[in-house]
Enzyme design. Structure first.
Site, PDB file in Angstrom:
ATOM      1  N   TYR A   1      -1.646  -0.065  10.438  1.00 25.75           N
ATOM      2  CA  TYR A   1      -1.747  -0.538   9.055  1.00 25.75           C
ATOM      3  C   TYR A   1      -0.532  -0.084   8.251  1.00 25.75           C
ATOM      4  O   TYR A   1       0.092  -0.886   7.539  1.00 25.75           O
ATOM      5  CB  TYR A   1      -3.039  -0.008   8.429  1.00 25.75           C
ATOM      6  CG  TYR A   1      -3.224  -0.385   6.984  1.00 25.75           C
ATOM      7  CD1 TYR A   1      -3.689  -1.646   6.629  1.00 25.75           C
ATOM      8  CD2 TYR A   1      -2.953   0.522   5.959  1.00 25.75           C
ATOM      9  CE1 TYR A   1      -3.873  -2.003   5.308  1.00 25.75           C
ATOM     10  CE2 TYR A   1      -3.138   0.176   4.635  1.00 25.75           C
ATOM     11  CZ  TYR A   1      -3.604  -1.085   4.308  1.00 25.75           C
ATOM     12  OH  TYR A   1      -3.781  -1.418   2.993  1.00 25.75           O
TER      13      TYR A   1
ATOM     14  N   SER B   1       0.845  -1.190   0.000  1.00 31.58           N
ATOM     15  CA  SER B   1       0.000   0.000   0.000  1.00 31.58           C
ATOM     16  C   SER B   1       0.878   1.236   0.000  1.00 31.58           C
ATOM     17  O   SER B   1       2.001   1.219   0.534  1.00 31.58           O
ATOM     18  CB  SER B   1      -0.900   0.020   1.243  1.00 31.58           C
ATOM     19  OG  SER B   1      -1.575   1.259   1.361  1.00 31.58           O
TER      20      SER B   1
END
Length: 261
Positions: free
Chosen positions: A153, A140
């Site tokens: 995250y 990501s």
């Protein structure tokens, strides 16, 4: 790529499902892994054909990673490609340091970072034997820029980026290891929570804030995954490809709402 075999974790929905569709269109036989989305995975297998199979496994557990690889070998006799797509997050504002507990970091890290390592370790012997072994980790932009749905995250995806480079080095030349790093991806997750109208408004807002005037969808991520698995890209390993419609070119990236991986 015809008759090659791919395992796609979290393959029943979203980006994983888009990857399966693209690979099946190339004649790749796909093992669609799911943890709980059985109906979606089985429907996808029926849709794409090409001998695809759905296999349940909680890849947080190392034994189930090995069982998943064994199921692929039992079905097709080989494993050539691995797409580590399964992941999770917890939404928490980065500035709210009390929003996350140690358990949140551990829970997210186990699926987003440790599970991909376990899957690569389990599949490596089979991928070495096939001669075209390739892994793509779905990371990501959060892990590259320290943004996204939460600090936990971002940290997990940052570790996945580093692990991609580490394993690309040690598994070469038999196995290539690359990653894609998506920004916003308009999956059914958003549509289910926002409704059709809210989802359309979100996509419009995202598109207006990217150089490519685009709100990426699952297939926009699946396309570079397919490319990085293709033996034609045999000279590419250890690469982390940003897939965010150019949003990373904006110096105000971390301050804009909606730019989350």
């Amino acid at each position: 790529m015809r008759d090659a075999v791919a395992i796609v974790t979290g393959g029943g929905t979203g980006i994983g499902a888009a990857v399966v569709r693209r690979l099946a269109a190339r004649g790749v036989r796909c093992v669609v892994n799911y943890a709980s989305s059985r109906d979606a995975a089985e429907a996808l297998v029926a849709e794409v054909g090409e001998g695809a199979v759905a296999v349940q496994a909680d890849i947080v557990e190392d034994a189930q990673c090995h069982a998943l690889v064994e199921a692929a070998q039992a079905a097709f006799g080989r494993v050539d490609f691995l797409v580590n797509n399964a992941g999770r997050t917890k939404f928490a504002a980065h500035e709210d340091l009390d929003a996350l507990e140690a358990e949140d970091f551990v829970d997210i890290y186990r699926l987003n970072t440790i599970a991909p390592f376990q899957m690569i370790r389990a599949a490596a012997p089979a991928m070495r034997a096939g001669g075209i072994g390739a892994v793509v980790n779905v990371a990501s932009v959060a892990g590259v820029f320290g943004i996204g749905s939460s600090v936990a995250y971002a940290a997990s995806k940052g570790a996945l980026v580093t692990m991609t480079k580490s394993l690309a080095r040690v598994l070469a030349p038999a196995i290539r290891v690359n990653a894609v790093a998506p920004g916003y991806v308009g999956t059914g997750w958003f549509e289910n929570r926002l409704g059709e109208e809210g989802f359309a408004k979100l996509n419009a807002r995202i598109a207006a804030a990217t150089p490519m005037a685009l709100a990426a969808g699952p297939d926009d991520v699946a396309a570079p995954v397919e490319m990085l698995l293709d033996p034609a890209t045999r000279a590419i390993t250890g690469e982390v490809m940003l897939v965010d419609a150019g949003a990373h070119l904006d110096v105000g990236l971390s301050r804009r709402p909606g730019r989350e991986g």
